[in-house]
Motif scaffolding. Sequence first.
Motif, PDB file in Angstrom:
ATOM      1  N   SER A   8       0.826  -1.203   0.000  1.00 19.75           N
ATOM      2  CA  SER A   8       0.000   0.000   0.000  1.00 19.75           C
ATOM      3  C   SER A   8       0.858   1.249   0.000  1.00 19.75           C
ATOM      4  O   SER A   8       0.586   2.221  -0.706  1.00 19.75           O
ATOM      5  N   GLN A   9       1.935   1.247   0.786  1.00 19.68           N
ATOM      6  CA  GLN A   9       2.835   2.385   0.838  1.00 19.68           C
ATOM      7  C   GLN A   9       3.501   2.622  -0.512  1.00 19.68           C
ATOM      8  O   GLN A   9       3.654   3.746  -0.958  1.00 19.68           O
ATOM      9  N   ARG A  12       1.256   4.371  -3.234  1.00 18.50           N
ATOM     10  CA  ARG A  12       0.851   5.758  -3.031  1.00 18.50           C
ATOM     11  C   ARG A  12       1.782   6.694  -3.800  1.00 18.50           C
ATOM     12  O   ARG A  12       2.993   6.567  -3.739  1.00 18.50           O
ATOM     13  N   ASP A  16      -0.209  11.985  -2.596  1.00 18.84           N
ATOM     14  CA  ASP A  16      -0.856  11.325  -1.463  1.00 18.84           C
ATOM     15  C   ASP A  16       0.034  11.371  -0.224  1.00 18.84           C
ATOM     16  O   ASP A  16      -0.430  11.614   0.893  1.00 18.84           O
ATOM     17  N   ARG A  17       1.338  11.169  -0.416  1.00 22.85           N
ATOM     18  CA  ARG A  17       2.246  11.101   0.734  1.00 22.85           C
ATOM     19  C   ARG A  17       2.632  12.478   1.268  1.00 22.85           C
ATOM     20  O   ARG A  17       2.891  12.629   2.459  1.00 22.85           O
ATOM     21  N   ARG A  19       0.983  15.638   0.525  1.00 20.96           N
ATOM     22  CA  ARG A  19      -0.052  16.601   0.154  1.00 20.96           C
ATOM     23  C   ARG A  19       0.108  17.947   0.877  1.00 20.96           C
ATOM     24  O   ARG A  19      -0.068  19.013   0.288  1.00 20.96           O
ATOM     25  N   ILE A  30      -6.504  14.184  -8.822  1.00 15.62           N
ATOM     26  CA  ILE A  30      -5.147  13.649  -8.737  1.00 15.62           C
ATOM     27  C   ILE A  30      -4.887  12.639  -9.845  1.00 15.62           C
ATOM     28  O   ILE A  30      -5.605  11.638  -9.978  1.00 15.62           O
ATOM     29  N   SER A  32      -2.072  10.111 -10.916  1.00 16.22           N
ATOM     30  CA  SER A  32      -0.877   9.470 -10.354  1.00 16.22           C
ATOM     31  C   SER A  32      -0.658   8.097 -10.972  1.00 16.22           C
ATOM     32  O   SER A  32      -1.612   7.406 -11.348  1.00 16.22           O
ATOM     33  N   SER A  79      -2.058  17.156 -12.736  1.00 16.48           N
ATOM     34  CA  SER A  79      -3.218  17.275 -11.842  1.00 16.48           C
ATOM     35  C   SER A  79      -3.714  18.715 -11.777  1.00 16.48           C
ATOM     36  O   SER A  79      -4.923  18.992 -11.862  1.00 16.48           O
TER      37      SER A  79
END
Length: 365
Positions: A8-9, A12, A16-17, A19, A30, A32, A79
């Motif tokens: 999950s990390q 991202r 997201d990390r 912001r 967004i 990505s 974005s």
Amino acid sequence: MHSAIAKSQRSRGVIDRYREFLPVSASTPIVSLGEGNTPLIYCQQLSKRVGRGCRVFVKNEGVNPTGSFKDRGMTVAVSKSLERGARAIICASTGNTSASASAYAARGGISCVVILPVGKIATGKLLQAFVYGARIVAIDGNFDDALRIVRELGESGDFAIVNSINPDRIAGQKTAAFEIVDETGDAPDLHLLPVGNAGNITAYWAGYREYRARERSTKLPAMIGFQAAGAAPIFYNQIIEKPETIASAIRIGNPASWKQACAAIAESRGAIDVVSDEEIVAAQNWLAQHEGIFVEPASAASIAGLFKCCESHEAAYSFQKIPEASRIVCTVTGHGLKDPDAIIQRMEELKPVAATTNDVRRAIG
């Protein structure tokens, strides 16, 4: 459970990390591809070559989604372009920007136009722009001509420019500095990186300063940039009308972020220097064969520069000025498969031998 969290990390993206550090809001759409979170690799052989108890790390930006650091800035630029209602983006490119812009435009569902100098783009990068569906226009000129045309077309309002003259690009690229501090607990003593259009050295310095202002680090690094000898306008303090170097990604004679890069170097008490094409190729081969990291020629400029700092009294930031036990980070900006043409030429020298054990043994030597 732990593997699911780790996955999950990794998935991202930088918005997201980070912001809170970026010019986005809840209404920003967004775009990505899971960029960022690239490896910071401790290099034992490189550290041994530097000596003096120094520890050298390589920030490997070649493992971003399109194979270069450009993706960090492009996720923010595209974005924000969508948020402002853009229907098409445009860029000038020596290769990596075109690949990244094309991919993120495809991801965001908008058109992408790429202006590039004919015959000056590495095969791998041109292929990427084609496969992502960009509208590609090759001009009979260099990158600086392409950027001039992009600026003029951008004034019409028909396109959103996503070169590093767009501050959203710089904002995204500064996240690499955040990652380094987050992983190691503080900023390095020295940070070495290639310099072409000079957006990256500008972005890293902005990131380090911002983290220091937030007290997430205790110090700031000296920023040391390296240009190819045939394309070194900042080092020589003059525009290079016809830049030439094997390192196509930094073959730029009039950098868009020239002023900002000079400020980063001066404020950090760093330096700008040059490396020859021969030094670049030697460093590219050395890094692959001793550390298992394959980078494009432009990326190897930071490694060639480190060697020059250690081995030459003529380097702008000489070995004797590097304190013992320094922590050094070298950014490598793009994967080696993006610019393989020179290596392919060497591969063509391979000659087959008879399909027998004895013949193979003799070939092995």
